[in-house]
Design a protein around this motif. Structure first.
Motif, PDB file in Angstrom:
ATOM      1  N   ASN A  60       0.746  -1.277   0.182  1.00 33.14           N
ATOM      2  CA  ASN A  60       0.112   0.054   0.011  1.00 33.14           C
ATOM      3  C   ASN A  60       0.899   1.255   0.162  1.00 33.14           C
ATOM      4  O   ASN A  60       0.599   2.371   0.719  1.00 33.14           O
ATOM      5  N   SER A  61       1.869   1.292  -0.692  1.00 31.73           N
ATOM      6  CA  SER A  61       2.934   2.471  -0.758  1.00 31.73           C
ATOM      7  C   SER A  61       2.213   3.499  -1.961  1.00 31.73           C
ATOM      8  O   SER A  61       1.389   2.872  -2.565  1.00 31.73           O
ATOM      9  N   GLU A  62       2.799   4.517  -1.900  1.00 30.44           N
ATOM     10  CA  GLU A  62       2.212   5.415  -2.745  1.00 30.44           C
ATOM     11  C   GLU A  62       3.206   5.603  -4.067  1.00 30.44           C
ATOM     12  O   GLU A  62       4.467   6.071  -3.950  1.00 30.44           O
ATOM     13  N   LEU A  63       2.714   5.341  -5.271  1.00 23.83           N
ATOM     14  CA  LEU A  63       3.275   5.548  -6.635  1.00 23.83           C
ATOM     15  C   LEU A  63       2.526   6.836  -7.365  1.00 23.83           C
ATOM     16  O   LEU A  63       1.327   6.592  -7.471  1.00 23.83           O
ATOM     17  N   LEU A  64       3.316   7.734  -7.763  1.00 28.57           N
ATOM     18  CA  LEU A  64       2.567   8.838  -8.358  1.00 28.57           C
ATOM     19  C   LEU A  64       1.631   8.449  -9.434  1.00 28.57           C
ATOM     20  O   LEU A  64       0.571   8.865  -9.416  1.00 28.57           O
ATOM     21  N   THR A  65       2.105   7.394 -10.386  1.00 37.69           N
ATOM     22  CA  THR A  65       1.162   7.276 -11.444  1.00 37.69           C
ATOM     23  C   THR A  65       0.112   6.400 -11.146  1.00 37.69           C
ATOM     24  O   THR A  65      -0.854   6.559 -12.120  1.00 37.69           O
ATOM     25  N   SER A  66       0.060   5.683 -10.455  1.00 37.15           N
ATOM     26  CA  SER A  66      -1.279   4.965 -10.002  1.00 37.15           C
ATOM     27  C   SER A  66      -1.953   5.827  -9.114  1.00 37.15           C
ATOM     28  O   SER A  66      -3.417   5.774  -9.478  1.00 37.15           O
ATOM     29  N   ASN A  67      -1.546   6.803  -8.389  1.00 36.02           N
ATOM     30  CA  ASN A  67      -2.514   7.721  -7.830  1.00 36.02           C
ATOM     31  C   ASN A  67      -3.279   8.811  -8.759  1.00 36.02           C
ATOM     32  O   ASN A  67      -4.134   9.314  -8.661  1.00 36.02           O
ATOM     33  N   PHE A  68      -2.674   8.958  -9.912  1.00 38.39           N
ATOM     34  CA  PHE A  68      -3.263   9.673 -10.672  1.00 38.39           C
ATOM     35  C   PHE A  68      -4.628   9.206 -11.203  1.00 38.39           C
ATOM     36  O   PHE A  68      -5.570   9.621 -11.389  1.00 38.39           O
ATOM     37  N   MET A  69      -4.672   7.656 -11.292  1.00 38.79           N
ATOM     38  CA  MET A  69      -6.181   6.988 -11.711  1.00 38.79           C
ATOM     39  C   MET A  69      -6.850   7.205 -10.310  1.00 38.79           C
ATOM     40  O   MET A  69      -7.889   7.778 -10.542  1.00 38.79           O
ATOM     41  N   TYR A  70      -6.452   6.577  -9.004  1.00 39.62           N
ATOM     42  CA  TYR A  70      -7.113   6.694  -8.113  1.00 39.62           C
ATOM     43  C   TYR A  70      -7.760   8.086  -7.661  1.00 39.62           C
ATOM     44  O   TYR A  70      -8.987   7.893  -7.358  1.00 39.62           O
ATOM     45  N   PHE A  71      -6.922   9.089  -7.852  1.00 43.28           N
ATOM     46  CA  PHE A  71      -7.454  10.444  -7.282  1.00 43.28           C
ATOM     47  C   PHE A  71      -8.321  11.362  -8.383  1.00 43.28           C
ATOM     48  O   PHE A  71      -9.236  11.974  -8.025  1.00 43.28           O
ATOM     49  N   THR A  72      -8.079  10.610  -9.677  1.00 41.00           N
ATOM     50  CA  THR A  72      -9.025  11.091 -10.698  1.00 41.00           C
ATOM     51  C   THR A  72     -10.601  10.496 -10.394  1.00 41.00           C
ATOM     52  O   THR A  72     -11.634  11.050 -10.518  1.00 41.00           O
ATOM     53  N   VAL A  73     -10.438   9.370 -10.039  1.00 40.78           N
ATOM     54  CA  VAL A  73     -11.717   8.593  -9.892  1.00 40.78           C
ATOM     55  C   VAL A  73     -12.478   9.216  -8.688  1.00 40.78           C
ATOM     56  O   VAL A  73     -13.544   9.502  -8.619  1.00 40.78           O
ATOM     57  N   GLY A  74     -11.671   9.363  -7.593  1.00 41.32           N
ATOM     58  CA  GLY A  74     -12.086   9.915  -6.573  1.00 41.32           C
ATOM     59  C   GLY A  74     -12.818  11.415  -6.692  1.00 41.32           C
ATOM     60  O   GLY A  74     -13.717  11.813  -6.141  1.00 41.32           O
ATOM     61  N   GLY A  75     -12.102  12.013  -7.550  1.00 45.02           N
ATOM     62  CA  GLY A  75     -12.291  13.625  -7.691  1.00 45.02           C
ATOM     63  C   GLY A  75     -13.750  13.404  -8.529  1.00 45.02           C
ATOM     64  O   GLY A  75     -14.680  13.935  -8.209  1.00 45.02           O
ATOM     65  N   TYR A  76     -14.078  12.413  -9.429  1.00 43.88           N
ATOM     66  CA  TYR A  76     -14.776  12.153 -10.401  1.00 43.88           C
ATOM     67  C   TYR A  76     -16.496  11.996  -9.430  1.00 43.88           C
ATOM     68  O   TYR A  76     -17.458  12.558  -9.622  1.00 43.88           O
ATOM     69  N   TYR A  77     -16.143  11.003  -8.528  1.00 42.05           N
ATOM     70  CA  TYR A  77     -17.138  10.750  -7.644  1.00 42.05           C
ATOM     71  C   TYR A  77     -17.543  11.622  -6.490  1.00 42.05           C
ATOM     72  O   TYR A  77     -18.317  11.273  -5.490  1.00 42.05           O
ATOM     73  N   ASP A  78     -16.939  12.645  -6.361  1.00 42.18           N
ATOM     74  CA  ASP A  78     -16.813  13.585  -5.272  1.00 42.18           C
ATOM     75  C   ASP A  78     -16.455  13.274  -3.922  1.00 42.18           C
ATOM     76  O   ASP A  78     -17.013  13.653  -2.801  1.00 42.18           O
ATOM     77  N   LYS A  79     -15.450  12.215  -3.948  1.00 37.94           N
ATOM     78  CA  LYS A  79     -14.991  11.576  -2.826  1.00 37.94           C
ATOM     79  C   LYS A  79     -13.687  12.301  -2.012  1.00 37.94           C
ATOM     80  O   LYS A  79     -13.453  12.163  -1.139  1.00 37.94           O
ATOM     81  N   VAL A  80     -13.366  13.197  -2.985  1.00 33.88           N
ATOM     82  CA  VAL A  80     -11.935  13.917  -2.517  1.00 33.88           C
ATOM     83  C   VAL A  80     -11.874  15.132  -3.497  1.00 33.88           C
ATOM     84  O   VAL A  80     -12.457  15.209  -4.541  1.00 33.88           O
ATOM     85  N   THR A  81     -11.439  16.303  -2.872  1.00 35.37           N
ATOM     86  CA  THR A  81     -11.754  17.511  -3.395  1.00 35.37           C
ATOM     87  C   THR A  81     -10.483  17.584  -4.721  1.00 35.37           C
ATOM     88  O   THR A  81      -9.626  16.958  -4.403  1.00 35.37           O
TER      89      THR A  81
END
Length: 197
Positions: free
Chosen positions: A13-34
């Motif tokens: 569960n480490s943080e890689l920038l490039t997979s976070n691109f996907m995770y946080f775009t999805v989170g933003g789309y669903y209004d789970k993260v600003t």
């Protein structure tokens, strides 16, 4: 070796920038993260990834682990990725790299068996590495080692060009082409017949 690195990143569960691109775009789309928090987290992840790369590169360089032949190969690879590559080529290769990585991450989340997860994760990285696609984090490790080994043989300006356009390409490939696309396809918020009771 980056194939196994992605497996370790995924399972720890480490943080890689490039997979976070996907995770946080999805989170933003669903209004789970600003989007403000997304930019902050991605910025922190970028800084953390770069600091880790520099630390490891300095350790490897300082103990004389790199042979002259390896440094020559690194410099050749870096110049091929920077001086000999235009911005559009870097951008498109960046899109493809993160597309394959994030598709493999999605499939790894779906399959249940650990061995299957490992194989799928390694396949995505193997495709992008074999094809010579541009990955902003993996490239940064190459750049750091080349700068330490033969700073006079590489161009910092050209490295900056690669970093910028592979960064943008990675976001488009992973954040938009995979994350946003699949979030949209699976968005059942406006369809009462597909929502859970």
């Amino acid at each position: 070796s980056f194939s196994m690195a992605l497996v370790f990143i995924y399972f720890t569960n480490s943080e890689l920038l490039t997979s976070n691109f996907m995770y946080f775009t999805v989170g933003g789309y669903y209004d789970k993260v600003t989007w403000g928090d997304t930019i902050k987290i991605l910025g922190m992840c970028l800084i953390g990834n770069m600091l880790g790369i520099v630390l490891i590169a300095v350790l490897v360089w300082s103990c004389g682990m790199l042979s002259e032949d390896l440094v020559e190969n690194l410099v050749h690879t870096v110049n091929d990725k920077t001086v000999n590559s235009g911005a559009w080529l870097i951008f498109v290769k960046g899109m493809f790299a993160n597309y394959f990585i994030n598709v493999s991450v999605i499939v790894a989340m779906i399959v249940k068996e650990y061995f299957a997860k490992i194989v799928v994760l390694m396949m995505g990285v193997t495709v992008f590495a074999f094809m010579g696609y541009e990955h902003v984090v993996a490239n940064s490790a190459l750049f750091a080692m080349a700068l330490l080994g033969q700073p006079e043989s590489v161009s910092v300006l050209q490295i900056g060009k690669n970093f910028l356009f592979s960064f943008i390409g990675n976001y488009v490939g992973g954040g938009l082409a995979v994350g946003l696309f699949y979030a949209y396809l699976n968005d059942h918020r406006g369809d009462p017949s597909r929502q859970r009771a």
